[in-house]
Design an enzyme around this catalytic site. Sequence first.
Site, PDB file in Angstrom:
ATOM      1  N   GLU A  18      -7.572  -5.926   4.754  1.00 35.03           N
ATOM      2  CA  GLU A  18      -7.518  -5.719   3.367  1.00 35.03           C
ATOM      3  C   GLU A  18      -6.211  -6.242   2.712  1.00 35.03           C
ATOM      4  OE1 GLU A  18      -8.494  -1.674   5.076  1.00 35.03           O
ATOM      5  OE2 GLU A  18      -9.142  -1.283   3.211  1.00 35.03           O
TER       6      GLU A  18
ATOM      7  N   HIS B 293     -12.988   1.837   0.246  1.00 32.75           N
ATOM      8  CA  HIS B 293     -13.003   0.593   1.219  1.00 32.75           C
ATOM      9  C   HIS B 293     -13.537  -0.642   0.734  1.00 32.75           C
ATOM     10  CE1 HIS B 293     -13.649   3.904   4.667  1.00 32.75           C
ATOM     11  NE2 HIS B 293     -12.291   3.761   4.362  1.00 32.75           N
TER      12      HIS B 293
ATOM     13  N   LYS C  68       3.263   0.800   2.920  1.00 30.24           N
ATOM     14  CA  LYS C  68       3.287  -0.207   4.034  1.00 30.24           C
ATOM     15  C   LYS C  68       3.252  -1.616   3.315  1.00 30.24           C
ATOM     16  CE  LYS C  68      -0.278   2.458   6.689  1.00 30.24           C
ATOM     17  NZ  LYS C  68      -1.565   2.707   6.363  1.00 30.24           N
TER      18      LYS C  68
ATOM     19  N   ARG D 114      -2.353  -1.958  -3.764  1.00 27.13           N
ATOM     20  CA  ARG D 114      -3.678  -1.161  -3.546  1.00 27.13           C
ATOM     21  C   ARG D 114      -3.677   0.118  -4.475  1.00 27.13           C
ATOM     22  NH1 ARG D 114      -5.615   2.248   1.737  1.00 27.13           N
ATOM     23  NH2 ARG D 114      -8.022   2.324   1.058  1.00 27.13           N
TER      24      ARG D 114
ATOM     25  N   ASN E  89     -11.334   5.652  10.952  1.00 28.81           N
ATOM     26  CA  ASN E  89     -11.254   7.335  10.847  1.00 28.81           C
ATOM     27  C   ASN E  89     -11.653   7.925   9.582  1.00 28.81           C
ATOM     28  OD1 ASN E  89      -9.997   9.741  11.324  1.00 28.81           O
ATOM     29  ND2 ASN E  89      -8.289   9.340   9.779  1.00 28.81           N
TER      30      ASN E  89
ATOM     31  N   ARG F 126     -13.544  14.474   8.129  1.00 30.86           N
ATOM     32  CA  ARG F 126     -14.446  14.782   6.693  1.00 30.86           C
ATOM     33  C   ARG F 126     -16.035  14.884   7.427  1.00 30.86           C
ATOM     34  NH1 ARG F 126     -12.291   9.514   4.327  1.00 30.86           N
ATOM     35  NH2 ARG F 126     -10.304   9.962   3.381  1.00 30.86           N
TER      36      ARG F 126
ATOM     37  N   ILE G  38     -13.164   2.040  15.118  1.00 34.58           N
ATOM     38  CA  ILE G  38     -14.217   2.135  15.743  1.00 34.58           C
ATOM     39  C   ILE G  38     -15.030   0.928  15.880  1.00 34.58           C
ATOM     40  CG2 ILE G  38     -16.074   3.604  16.127  1.00 34.58           C
ATOM     41  CD1 ILE G  38     -14.454   5.828  14.664  1.00 34.58           C
ATOM     42  N   GLY G  39     -15.468   0.387  14.533  1.00 33.76           N
ATOM     43  CA  GLY G  39     -16.398  -0.884  14.499  1.00 33.76           C
ATOM     44  C   GLY G  39     -15.661  -2.038  15.346  1.00 33.76           C
TER      45      GLY G  39
ATOM     46  N   ASN H 188       0.979  -1.260  -0.214  1.00 35.77           N
ATOM     47  CA  ASN H 188      -0.011   0.092   0.093  1.00 35.77           C
ATOM     48  C   ASN H 188       0.947   1.070   0.032  1.00 35.77           C
ATOM     49  OD1 ASN H 188      -1.716   1.964   0.360  1.00 35.77           O
ATOM     50  ND2 ASN H 188      -2.870   1.156   2.118  1.00 35.77           N
TER      51      ASN H 188
ATOM     52  N   HIS I  91     -17.882  -0.183   7.832  1.00 32.18           N
ATOM     53  CA  HIS I  91     -16.429  -0.064   7.968  1.00 32.18           C
ATOM     54  C   HIS I  91     -16.417   1.362   8.737  1.00 32.18           C
ATOM     55  CE1 HIS I  91     -12.286  -0.138   6.717  1.00 32.18           C
ATOM     56  NE2 HIS I  91     -12.284   1.225   6.918  1.00 32.18           N
TER      57      HIS I  91
HETATM   58  P1  ADP Z   1      -8.034   4.461   9.317  1.00 30.45           P
HETATM   59  O1  ADP Z   1      -9.225   5.060   8.648  1.00 30.45           O
HETATM   60  O2  ADP Z   1      -7.040   5.503   9.596  1.00 30.45           O
HETATM   61  O3  ADP Z   1      -7.455   3.231   8.915  1.00 30.45           O
HETATM   62  P2  ADP Z   1      -8.738   2.899  11.672  1.00 30.45           P
HETATM   63  O4  ADP Z   1      -9.516   1.927  11.074  1.00 30.45           O
HETATM   64  O5  ADP Z   1      -7.659   2.792  12.394  1.00 30.45           O
HETATM   65  O6  ADP Z   1      -8.628   4.471  10.708  1.00 30.45           O
HETATM   66  O7  ADP Z   1      -9.522   3.730  13.004  1.00 30.45           O
HETATM   67  C1  ADP Z   1      -9.298   4.777  13.764  1.00 30.45           C
HETATM   68  C2  ADP Z   1     -10.440   5.073  14.473  1.00 30.45           C
HETATM   69  O8  ADP Z   1     -10.662   3.978  15.558  1.00 30.45           O
HETATM   70  C3  ADP Z   1     -10.234   6.356  15.431  1.00 30.45           C
HETATM   71  O9  ADP Z   1     -11.203   7.449  15.509  1.00 30.45           O
HETATM   72  C4  ADP Z   1      -9.967   5.730  16.673  1.00 30.45           C
HETATM   73  O10 ADP Z   1     -10.198   6.632  17.912  1.00 30.45           O
HETATM   74  C5  ADP Z   1     -10.730   4.394  16.794  1.00 30.45           C
HETATM   75  N1  ADP Z   1     -10.299   3.686  17.826  1.00 30.45           N
HETATM   76  C6  ADP Z   1      -9.456   2.777  17.801  1.00 30.45           C
HETATM   77  N2  ADP Z   1      -9.309   2.038  19.089  1.00 30.45           N
HETATM   78  C7  ADP Z   1     -10.368   2.683  19.881  1.00 30.45           C
HETATM   79  C8  ADP Z   1     -10.951   2.134  21.036  1.00 30.45           C
HETATM   80  N3  ADP Z   1     -10.284   1.307  21.925  1.00 30.45           N
HETATM   81  N4  ADP Z   1     -11.985   2.777  21.215  1.00 30.45           N
HETATM   82  C9  ADP Z   1     -12.698   3.707  20.728  1.00 30.45           C
HETATM   83  N5  ADP Z   1     -12.254   3.987  19.619  1.00 30.45           N
HETATM   84  C10 ADP Z   1     -10.968   3.468  18.971  1.00 30.45           C
END
Ligand code: ADP
Length: 392
Positions: free
Chosen positions: A379, A177, A14, A88, A206, A236, A327-328, A7, A203
């Site tokens: 991914e 995504h 990466k 990617r 961030n 965003r 977050i998910g 990537n 998904h």
């Molecule tokens: P990217 O789109 O940059 O790949 P990620 O999938 O890594 O992003 O997600 C980053 C988000 O996940 C951030 O908003 C971060 O705060 C949230 N996050 C990661 N760990 C936790 C946690 N333990 N509790 C709440 N939010 C989290």
Amino acid sequence: MKILSVNAGSSSLKFQMYEMPEEKVLISGVFERIGIHESFYTIKINGEAIRKEKDLPNHKVAFQYLVEELEENHVVERLDEIKGIGHRVVQGGSYFDKSVVVTEDVIKKIEELNVLAPLHNPAAITGIKAAQEVIPNAVQTVVFDTAFHQTMPEENYIYAVPYEWYTDYKVRRYGAHGTSHMYVANRMNQILGREDTKLITCHIGNGASVSAVVNGKCLDTSMGLTPNAGLIMGSRCGDIDATVVTYMMNQLGISAQEMDNILNKKSGLLGVSNVSSDMRDIDAGILEGNERCELVKKMFIRRVIDYIAKYYVEMGGCDAIVFTAGIGEKSVTTRRRIVDGLKILGINLDEKANGIRGVEGKITTDDSKIPCYVIPTDEEVMIARDTLALIP
Ligand code: ADP
């Protein structure tokens, strides 16, 4: 067979190397600040992380260090053991509905789409060319973030603007995504033990998007021409009234580029809270009684629920809802509030099961009409799988 999943960003690279088809990660890492001062790379091998400060003037030099590390760590003894390299690519436009082997024509088409992904597509091409120079014998493939969404029907991807914007300027919904939505949808079908399913895949990282997936194919997705559509994200804005853009450009006397920067980098969680784009900081703000953190969290949750409700109706039902990405996978409170907002659909959260972070599991009770799952996305392995399938 050894396959490298890559990537490339404008200043980063990466990678993960897999033994395929076992899908075993042999080594992974990231090169950072390529072309900038104080560049360095980190690699992970055998559970150990190593960081090295090295001058990285361009992606080719990064690939040369990568090869050096592979050989020094005996991941490969000879370069020709690397049979495939999957790259990617963010934007494949309407040209690509699946991963393909790199040819000159493929590179030309990716370049043609640079206007739609000005930061990402040129970086991917830089990565491809560097890999071709340093590891010439490997089959190079490209895996597109947009490809999975190419099955959307016309009414879901045409915008209600002059039709010539689509025919002459390629303006339409492409989504993003896609590799992640496809990975978790495939895994969800495996868990359910069938392919004829209606899934909603969320998904939420961030960057964040929701997809409606019917029988393993994308029916609809929340991101648009660019990733700045649909859900509220870290920085965003997602969906807004388009006229806000022209109105505020006039009020502030700013250029299109400045406006684009505000909508992509200074909006979302960050813009409303004025605290952070990171959900962990928003949650900490809520605990301290920060009202704008609570406000933006409410808005964020509302938007996810709205999309789930929309796709539930659009698909005429739903067999499972999947949460993935930062977050998910890890935010217990966010999942709780989303699932609680879906009670009208007969969905019941299992409080205890919802305590999981970063691992697969069902988070709803057995009597829930629709089960909700956490499925960590991957991914990189999808890129390796597609690359393996393309090697003659
Ligand atoms: P990217 O789109 O940059 O790949 P990620 O999938 O890594 O992003 O997600 C980053 C988000 O996940 C951030 O908003 C971060 O705060 C949230 N996050 C990661 N760990 C936790 C946690 N333990 N509790 C709440 N939010 C989290």
